[in-house]
Design an enzyme around this catalytic site. Structure first.
Site, short mmCIF file in Angstrom:
data_model
loop_
_atom_site.label_atom_id
_atom_site.label_comp_id
_atom_site.label_asym_id
_atom_site.label_seq_id
_atom_site.Cartn_x
_atom_site.Cartn_y
_atom_site.Cartn_z
N ARG A 70 -6.61 -6.09 -6.42
CA ARG A 70 -6.79 -4.76 -6.44
C ARG A 70 -5.96 -4.05 -5.73
O ARG A 70 -5.52 -4.25 -4.59
CB ARG A 70 -8.52 -4.78 -5.65
CG ARG A 70 -9.40 -5.37 -6.42
CD ARG A 70 -10.79 -5.07 -5.81
NE ARG A 70 -12.08 -5.97 -6.44
CZ ARG A 70 -13.13 -6.23 -6.00
NH1 ARG A 70 -13.40 -5.79 -4.62
NH2 ARG A 70 -13.93 -6.88 -6.56
N ARG A 90 -9.40 -6.40 4.02
CA ARG A 90 -9.09 -5.67 2.75
C ARG A 90 -7.50 -6.14 2.34
O ARG A 90 -6.83 -5.57 2.74
CB ARG A 90 -9.29 -4.28 2.87
CG ARG A 90 -9.41 -3.57 1.57
CD ARG A 90 -9.83 -1.96 2.08
NE ARG A 90 -10.90 -1.61 2.53
CZ ARG A 90 -12.07 -1.32 2.02
NH1 ARG A 90 -12.12 -1.63 0.69
NH2 ARG A 90 -13.17 -1.33 2.61
N GLU A 144 -19.67 -6.46 4.59
CA GLU A 144 -20.36 -6.92 3.26
C GLU A 144 -19.34 -8.21 2.90
O GLU A 144 -18.03 -8.25 3.14
CB GLU A 144 -19.86 -5.93 2.32
CG GLU A 144 -20.24 -6.41 0.90
CD GLU A 144 -19.20 -5.62 -0.04
OE1 GLU A 144 -18.92 -6.34 -1.20
OE2 GLU A 144 -18.98 -4.51 0.18
N SER A 202 -21.99 -9.00 -3.01
CA SER A 202 -22.71 -7.96 -3.65
C SER A 202 -23.21 -8.60 -4.81
O SER A 202 -22.67 -9.45 -5.78
CB SER A 202 -21.89 -6.66 -4.31
OG SER A 202 -21.47 -5.71 -3.24
N ARG A 239 -13.30 -13.33 3.49
CA ARG A 239 -14.05 -12.74 4.39
C ARG A 239 -14.98 -13.95 4.95
O ARG A 239 -15.34 -13.85 5.96
CB ARG A 239 -15.05 -11.72 3.65
CG ARG A 239 -14.09 -10.52 3.17
CD ARG A 239 -14.89 -9.30 2.96
NE ARG A 239 -14.38 -8.14 2.53
CZ ARG A 239 -14.36 -6.74 2.74
NH1 ARG A 239 -16.08 -6.73 2.78
NH2 ARG A 239 -13.81 -5.64 2.53
#
Length: 430
Positions: free
Chosen positions: A262, A277, A349, A352, A391
């Site tokens: 990403r 990130r 987070e 999801s 994460r």
């Protein structure tokens, strides 16, 4: 993508759902373009009928020796042919414009999704586990002495630029162990089919899951026109792209452990320290292709699959349902799982789990053939992290840290670590 027939039948409801997502009403613009497109198609069909009729009369005029009539009809045939070509081109252009418009609109939230503007309006469903009480001020993962020897951001920056990491030694092994542990649980206990997918996909696949056309800047495009996947959701969800499968094949449940890429466009200044990130990361992705009647239950099942990984690791977490303003583009309902990170003193987070209804299926033209022989229907698609490996690594390190700078490893990972139970302050496995 949205069903134009549903918009025609209930434009007010469509606009109300868009407004819930913070989007302006669009039904008037959509229906005006749709009406113009349909008018062109009707005019083309009328011109075609006129051409066919004139073509039949041309022969009769020729046989009768009526040269004037023959020439008149032949001119009319040529005129109608040109008119049909023009109207067809105009209809195609309007159809493409309508498709582009619909492709750029987000999915509509389910009625039970809470209204809200951003993450502050998400609704907590439950908490599991208890955050550890250290008796000292916990460090963020990159400052823990046991972590530093095996987590190198400077060399990664030399190799690739910012937001990359080079893992070695115990960190590399722990990262690999987490991915393998996730795969083992999902395949042997949760009934998912392990899948190895390409990490390069064609542009049509990115359109199919909704990354394009709106979010192209958030992913990497190669010079060959292919795209690096932002998550294995893209190749897994597109497996039935363009297909009509038998109802008996449903549900299709997949899991893949892949590298993800990403660009993080628009996230400048956010979470720049550490591994939270990154431009390149690894994720264990779950995707389900289901019958429409089963998708709500399937989302709950997938949520439990993701939560179960954290339960096994002994990590505290909370689960929230996202409000309308915080959901992803393609989702109709999303649950986020947020793991406790002591170094940040907050939940962050880690997964999801989203249901997309038939939104992606319409973009992919993915259908199933009902067992009773009825008309083919669009499948429903769901996706969820099970989990993001980097994460999870952060959470294991921060929650397992000890005052002497070592890290205690969760018991469930001991077999994956060769029986080692701790990372010493010097970064070696013990």
């Amino acid at each position: 993508m949205h069903d134009i027939r549903a918009i025609r039948e209930a434009p007010e409801a469509f606009d109300a759902a868009l407004v819930r997502r913070g989007h302006a009403p669009m039904s008037s613009e959509i229906l005006a373009l749709d009406e113009a497109r349909r008018a062109k198609i009707l005019a083309s069909e009328t011109a075609q009928a006129d051409q066919n009729r004139a073509s039949k009369e041309v022969g009769a005029a020729k046989t009768a020796g009526d040269e004037e009539k023959f020439n008149e009809l032949r001119s009319l045939v040529a005129e109608k042919k040109a008119e049909i070509a023009r109207l067809t081109d105009e209809a195609k252009a309007q159809d493409a414009a309508l498709t582009d418009l619909l492709m750029g609109l987000p999915n509509l939230p389910y009625d039970d999704v809470p209204d809200g503007a951003d993450e502050d309006d998400n609704v907590e469903l439950h908490r599991r586990g208890t955050p550890p009480d250290f008796g000292f001020t916990p460090l963020e993962h990159f400052d823990i002495p046991a972590v530093k020897p095996g987590m190198d951001f400077e060399t990664a920056a030399k190799l690739s630029g910012s937001r990359f990491v080079l893992l070695s030694g115990a960190m590399a092994r722990l990262h690999r162990a987490l991915g393998q542990f996730m795969l083992d649980v999902h395949t042997t206990e949760n009934g998912l089919t392990e899948t190895i997918t390409p990490v390069l996909v064609n542009e049509a696949m990115m359109y199919g899951t909704g990354q394009l056309p709106k979010f192209g800047e958030e992913s990497y495009k190669t010079t060959t026109g292919q795209w690096l996947i932002p998550t294995a959701e893209v190749p897994l969800t597109n497996i039935p792209n363009g297909m009509t499968i038998e109802e008996s094949y449903l549900p299709c449940r997949y899991v893949a452990l892949t590298q993800c890429f990403r660009s993080e466009a628009g996230s400048a200044g956010r979470d720049t320290a550490g591994m939270l990130r990154q431009h390149q990361f690894e994720k264990c992705e779950m995707v389900s292709i289901t019958h429409p009647d089963a998708s709500d239950d399937e989302q709950q099942r997938m949520l439990k699959c993701a939560e179960g990984i954290l339960d096994r690791l002994g990590l505290a977490y909370r689960t929230v349902v996202l409000c309308t303003g915080d959901m992803g583009f393609g989702a109709r309902r999303t649950y986020d799982i947020e793991v406790w990170l002591p170094g940040q003193d907050k939940y962050r987070e880690i997964s999801s789990v989203s249901t997309c209804g038939d939104f992606q299926a319409r973009r992919m033209n993915a259908r199933f053939k009902p067992a009773d022989g009825g008309k083919p229907q669009f499948v429903h698609t769901l996706n969820g992290s099970g989990l993001a490996v980097g994460r999870t690594l952060i959470a294991v390190l921060e929650n397992g840290q000890r005052e002497d700078g070592s890290v205690l490893l969760p018991q469930t990972l001991h077999p994956y670590m060769g029986g080692k139970t701790r990372i010493a302050p010097d970064g070696t496995l013990m």
